[in-house]
Design a protein around this motif. Structure first.
Motif, short mmCIF file in Angstrom:
data_model
loop_
_atom_site.label_atom_id
_atom_site.label_comp_id
_atom_site.label_asym_id
_atom_site.label_seq_id
_atom_site.Cartn_x
_atom_site.Cartn_y
_atom_site.Cartn_z
N UNK A 1 27.85 41.33 43.93
CA UNK A 1 28.13 40.09 44.65
C UNK A 1 29.59 39.69 44.50
N UNK A 2 30.08 38.91 45.45
CA UNK A 2 31.46 38.44 45.40
C UNK A 2 31.69 37.56 44.17
N UNK A 3 30.68 36.76 43.81
CA UNK A 3 30.80 35.89 42.64
C UNK A 3 30.93 36.70 41.37
N UNK A 4 30.12 37.75 41.23
CA UNK A 4 30.19 38.59 40.03
C UNK A 4 31.55 39.27 39.95
N UNK A 5 32.05 39.75 41.08
CA UNK A 5 33.36 40.39 41.09
C UNK A 5 34.45 39.42 40.67
N UNK A 6 34.39 38.19 41.20
CA UNK A 6 35.39 37.18 40.87
C UNK A 6 35.34 36.83 39.39
N UNK A 7 34.13 36.68 38.85
CA UNK A 7 34.00 36.35 37.44
C UNK A 7 34.53 37.48 36.55
N UNK A 8 34.22 38.72 36.92
CA UNK A 8 34.70 39.85 36.11
C UNK A 8 36.21 39.91 36.09
N UNK A 9 36.84 39.70 37.23
CA UNK A 9 38.29 39.79 37.32
C UNK A 9 38.97 38.56 36.73
N UNK A 10 38.60 37.38 37.22
CA UNK A 10 39.27 36.16 36.79
C UNK A 10 38.93 35.80 35.35
N UNK A 11 37.69 36.06 34.95
CA UNK A 11 37.29 35.72 33.59
C UNK A 11 38.07 36.51 32.55
N UNK A 12 38.16 37.82 32.74
CA UNK A 12 38.91 38.63 31.77
C UNK A 12 40.40 38.36 31.86
N UNK A 13 40.91 38.06 33.06
CA UNK A 13 42.33 37.72 33.18
C UNK A 13 42.65 36.48 32.35
N UNK B 1 32.89 46.86 35.70
CA UNK B 1 33.65 47.35 34.55
C UNK B 1 35.12 47.56 34.94
N UNK B 2 35.34 48.16 36.10
CA UNK B 2 36.70 48.39 36.56
C UNK B 2 37.46 47.09 36.79
N UNK B 3 36.80 46.11 37.40
CA UNK B 3 37.46 44.82 37.64
C UNK B 3 37.77 44.12 36.32
N UNK B 4 36.90 44.26 35.34
CA UNK B 4 37.15 43.64 34.04
C UNK B 4 38.39 44.26 33.39
N UNK B 5 38.54 45.58 33.50
CA UNK B 5 39.75 46.22 32.98
C UNK B 5 40.98 45.68 33.70
N UNK B 6 40.90 45.59 35.02
CA UNK B 6 42.03 45.09 35.80
C UNK B 6 42.40 43.67 35.38
N UNK B 7 41.40 42.82 35.21
CA UNK B 7 41.67 41.45 34.81
C UNK B 7 42.32 41.36 33.44
N UNK B 8 41.78 42.10 32.46
CA UNK B 8 42.34 42.08 31.11
C UNK B 8 43.77 42.59 31.10
N UNK B 9 44.04 43.61 31.90
CA UNK B 9 45.39 44.16 31.97
C UNK B 9 46.36 43.18 32.63
N UNK B 10 45.91 42.49 33.68
CA UNK B 10 46.77 41.52 34.34
C UNK B 10 47.09 40.34 33.42
N UNK B 11 46.12 39.92 32.63
CA UNK B 11 46.38 38.86 31.66
C UNK B 11 47.42 39.27 30.65
#
Length: 333
Positions: free
Chosen positions: A2-14, A186-196
């Protein structure tokens, strides 16, 4: 997915990485845990080292939440365990320096444990070798990726940018290919953590990742790449990290041919030579990001055209290396 899950994975880890790296940086500076310049360094002032703590403390809980939420926690547990072990041994190495034996043995152990998280019926080499040999060769490739990611963490912003684009690129490939939604998350979470992390590591860097970040991060990304390859998207798994694969491998082979000790630190990677020729860290990273964007697009295209995307990817890498190899002429102000 879902779009919400993707947003949370990316923005949350960022957000988590941004905050945690900031706190870790303050702690490292307070405790004077600094990377002092030497003749192999690409920096000129003492800088805190160990910001990777913030990255991994944001990423690993996020992966656990994603796995638990989608019923995949048992499958990802070996990766969480392997990454945690690598964080511990790498932090010891960051603090007081360890010999190659304990570091390498821990990496081997993490890869062996992590094999349990690969698709049980998926062949990374797509049937070119029996399962046992497929897993042995995949293990060697994984071990190499862990080390090359560490080798390539040598200038401000490079490892964080690569992690963000590889994580995001694999998320795109997984989503387009209709793979399990947790892989994309998992990939979006990596991207978010790296961007942060990049908030603190972009040139001029306020903190370095250190082995405590680059080694387990390379391990986590290596698992994602092998998993995508085992799902049949092997061309995409080669294309997304192609710059890091090429720079590190060519440099290693060149140093081996010259009779140099390949395990010693040096300043002979293409990206390091580019800074020595006059390019700033930010200029080099922006060039790599532009090439990575093209590689991610080709990885997406490979889902339709298969291996035919690889020659175009090779052309992108050759153009990037040629660009990095040119000397820079600065016009006097």
């Amino acid at each position: 997915m879902s779009a919400l899950a993707a947003l949370l994975a990316l923005a949350g880890t960022l957000a988590a990485s941004w905050l945690l790296v900031g706190r870790v940086t303050a702690y490292l500076r307070h405790k004077a845990i600094l990377d002092h310049p030497n003749d192999r360094s690409s920096h000129t002032i003492p800088t805190p080292r160990g910001g990777g703590w913030g990255v991994m403390l944001a990423l690993l809980p996020a992966w656990a939440l994603i796995g638990g939420g989608l019923g995949d926690l048992r499958a990802v547990l070996p990766i969480l365990a392997g990454a945690s072990a690598l964080m511990a041994i790498s932090w010891m190495d960051d603090r007081r320096g360890l010999g190659p034996a304990p570091r390498f043995l821990t990496q081997i152990g993490a890869v062996v444990v992590g094999m349990a998280a690969l698709p049980p019926d998926g062949l990374v080499l797509q049937g070119l070798a029996p399962l046992w040999l497929d897993r042995v060769l995949a293990g060697f490739a994984w071990l190499w990726f862990v080390n090359l990611f560490n080798f390539m963490d040598g200038i401000n912003g490079l490892a964080g940018s690569e992690a963000a684009t590889v994580g995001g690129g694999l998320a795109l490939v997984a989503a387009l290919a209709g793979l399990e939604p947790e892989l994309a998350l998992y990939g979006l979470a990596v991207a978010g953590a790296a961007l942060g992390f990049l908030r603190w590591n972009w040139d001029p860097a306020k903190v370095f990742m250190g082995d405590v970040g680059s080694v387990p991060l390379g391990y986590a990304l290596g698992w994602l790449l092998l998993t995508v390859a085992a799902k049949g998207m092997w061309a995409a798994a080669l294309l997304v990290p192609a710059y890091f694969l090429t720079d590190a491998t060519v440099t290693l082979l060149r140093r081996a041919a010259e009779g140099k000790k390949v395990w010693q630190a040096h300043r002979e990677h293409f990206y390091q030579k580019a800074t020595q020729r006059g390019r700033s860290h930010a200029e080099v990273v922006r060039a790599v990001l532009a090439a990575n964007a093209a590689l991610v697009a080709l990885a997406a295209a490979s889902l339709s055209i298969g291996w035919a995307a690889l020659p175009a990817g090779a052309a992108v890498i050759l153009l990037l290396l040629a660009h990095l190899g040119r000397a820079v002429r600065r016009v006097p102000a």
